[in-house]
Enzyme design. Structure first.
Site, PDB file in Angstrom:
ATOM      1  N   GLY A   1       1.005  -1.309  -0.132  1.00 50.20           N
ATOM      2  CA  GLY A   1      -0.086   0.078   0.126  1.00 50.20           C
ATOM      3  C   GLY A   1       0.850   1.221  -0.032  1.00 50.20           C
ATOM      4  O   GLY A   1       1.912   1.366   0.421  1.00 50.20           O
TER       5      GLY A   1
ATOM      6  N   ARG B   1       0.785  -5.432  -5.015  1.00 48.08           N
ATOM      7  CA  ARG B   1       0.553  -6.456  -4.105  1.00 48.08           C
ATOM      8  C   ARG B   1       1.130  -7.787  -4.402  1.00 48.08           C
ATOM      9  O   ARG B   1       0.448  -8.792  -3.691  1.00 48.08           O
ATOM     10  CB  ARG B   1      -0.804  -6.233  -3.226  1.00 48.08           C
ATOM     11  CG  ARG B   1      -0.969  -4.904  -2.818  1.00 48.08           C
ATOM     12  CD  ARG B   1      -2.209  -5.020  -1.775  1.00 48.08           C
ATOM     13  NE  ARG B   1      -2.608  -3.368  -1.434  1.00 48.08           N
ATOM     14  CZ  ARG B   1      -2.337  -3.348  -0.414  1.00 48.08           C
ATOM     15  NH1 ARG B   1      -1.465  -3.776   0.449  1.00 48.08           N
ATOM     16  NH2 ARG B   1      -2.841  -2.107  -0.019  1.00 48.08           N
TER      17      ARG B   1
ATOM     18  N   GLY C   1       5.704  -2.542   3.752  1.00 46.99           N
ATOM     19  CA  GLY C   1       4.861  -3.063   5.211  1.00 46.99           C
ATOM     20  C   GLY C   1       5.201  -4.699   5.374  1.00 46.99           C
ATOM     21  O   GLY C   1       6.110  -5.040   4.897  1.00 46.99           O
TER      22      GLY C   1
ATOM     23  N   THR D   1       5.541  -7.025   2.576  1.00 46.15           N
ATOM     24  CA  THR D   1       6.824  -6.805   1.531  1.00 46.15           C
ATOM     25  C   THR D   1       7.855  -7.328   2.458  1.00 46.15           C
ATOM     26  O   THR D   1       8.730  -8.099   2.167  1.00 46.15           O
ATOM     27  CB  THR D   1       6.914  -5.412   1.388  1.00 46.15           C
ATOM     28  OG1 THR D   1       5.870  -4.886   0.436  1.00 46.15           O
ATOM     29  CG2 THR D   1       8.349  -5.095   0.646  1.00 46.15           C
TER      30      THR D   1
ATOM     31  N   THR E   1       4.362   1.832   6.738  1.00 52.19           N
ATOM     32  CA  THR E   1       3.022   1.361   7.073  1.00 52.19           C
ATOM     33  C   THR E   1       2.301   2.606   7.626  1.00 52.19           C
ATOM     34  O   THR E   1       2.852   3.216   8.483  1.00 52.19           O
ATOM     35  CB  THR E   1       2.757   0.151   7.669  1.00 52.19           C
ATOM     36  OG1 THR E   1       1.473  -0.053   7.778  1.00 52.19           O
ATOM     37  CG2 THR E   1       3.440   0.282   9.123  1.00 52.19           C
ATOM     38  N   ILE E   2       1.205   2.689   7.256  1.00 55.71           N
ATOM     39  CA  ILE E   2       0.157   3.831   7.965  1.00 55.71           C
ATOM     40  C   ILE E   2      -0.168   3.086   9.145  1.00 55.71           C
ATOM     41  O   ILE E   2      -0.768   3.855  10.002  1.00 55.71           O
ATOM     42  CB  ILE E   2      -0.989   4.416   6.980  1.00 55.71           C
ATOM     43  CG1 ILE E   2      -1.791   3.397   6.661  1.00 55.71           C
ATOM     44  CG2 ILE E   2      -0.237   5.164   5.968  1.00 55.71           C
ATOM     45  CD1 ILE E   2      -3.050   3.881   5.978  1.00 55.71           C
ATOM     46  N   ASP E   3      -0.312   1.783   9.422  1.00 56.26           N
ATOM     47  CA  ASP E   3      -0.763   1.038  10.585  1.00 56.26           C
ATOM     48  C   ASP E   3       0.187   1.105  11.679  1.00 56.26           C
ATOM     49  O   ASP E   3      -0.255   0.704  12.723  1.00 56.26           O
ATOM     50  CB  ASP E   3      -1.154  -0.293  10.140  1.00 56.26           C
ATOM     51  CG  ASP E   3      -2.394  -0.395   8.911  1.00 56.26           C
ATOM     52  OD1 ASP E   3      -3.087   0.548   8.802  1.00 56.26           O
ATOM     53  OD2 ASP E   3      -1.917  -1.157   8.056  1.00 56.26           O
TER      54      ASP E   3
ATOM     55  N   ARG F   1     -24.780  20.389  13.863  1.00 52.53           N
ATOM     56  CA  ARG F   1     -24.783  19.034  13.774  1.00 52.53           C
ATOM     57  C   ARG F   1     -23.746  18.106  14.581  1.00 52.53           C
ATOM     58  O   ARG F   1     -23.898  17.007  14.488  1.00 52.53           O
ATOM     59  CB  ARG F   1     -24.410  18.601  12.269  1.00 52.53           C
ATOM     60  CG  ARG F   1     -25.656  19.257  11.508  1.00 52.53           C
ATOM     61  CD  ARG F   1     -25.165  18.726   9.877  1.00 52.53           C
ATOM     62  NE  ARG F   1     -26.383  19.418   9.200  1.00 52.53           N
ATOM     63  CZ  ARG F   1     -26.255  19.311   7.926  1.00 52.53           C
ATOM     64  NH1 ARG F   1     -25.314  18.869   7.222  1.00 52.53           N
ATOM     65  NH2 ARG F   1     -27.445  20.055   7.099  1.00 52.53           N
TER      66      ARG F   1
END
Length: 189
Positions: A29, A91, A128, A131, A151-153, A188
């Protein structure tokens, strides 16, 4: 074979400086900082160690398709603020066993053929979890592999934090804050 994890660009290149060429690719990703990492690794290799640098397009798929391009200082200019990855990504999981796959599609053998034909005795992989696992399998075949976790995680084993995570959290927080103020203006929230 070499298999390094979580190296800085300078120490990574110093370790590899006895090699003539440095191929690099991104896989998995997308996340913020990939192009800046490509730039840092490649410019260090070129300007400090006089190495030839090559970009492998579309991750492991590029090794399968022999899709490798030369990179020079001009092609690395302007990457710091550019999103995405100039090399593309995929991927592709070349070591994944699939039933009824013909022998002509032995993906690990195809990658090793490209590596031998191009005389690449080392590969730098930016990616990530998936990989990292695939790179470890490639290293087990005898190829020298250096990985840069991204990684963004923030879930790559063996790292406290990886690039991409902080930027992703900052961008998401800013977007939520803006939405909240807009929602408040319209009563809201």
């Amino acid at each position: 074979p070499l298999f390094f994890f979580n190296y800085s660009a300078t120490s990574l290149i110093y370790t590899l400086s006895h090699h003539d060429a440095l191929p690099i690719f991104t896989s998995g990703g997308d996340c913020p900082g990939i192009n800046a990492t490509i730039r840092g690794v490649c410019k260090t290799a070129i300007s400090h160690y006089g190495m030839e640098v090559y970009g492998i397009r579309s991750g492991f798929r590029g090794l399968l398709d022999n899709d490798i391009i030369p990179l020079d200082e001009n092609s690395l200019t302007g990457l710091l603020s550019m999103g995405g990855t100039i090399l593309g990504t995929s991927r592709e999981k070349p070591f994944k066993n699939r039933a009824n796959v013909p022998v002509s599609e032995d993906k690990p053998a195809m990658m090793l053929k490209t590596i031998r034909e191009r005389k690449l005795d080392c590969v730098v992989c930016i990616g990530g979890n998936g990989t990292q696992k695939t790179a470890a399998k490639l290293a087990a075949t005898g190829v020298n592999v250096v990985t840069v976790p991204k990684t963004i995680d923030n879930d790559v084993w063996g790292t406290d934090i990886s690039f991409g995570f902080d930027s992703a959290v900052s961008i998401a927080t800013e977007a939520i804050d803006r939405l909240h103020s807009t929602a408040s203006a319209h009563q809201r929230v």
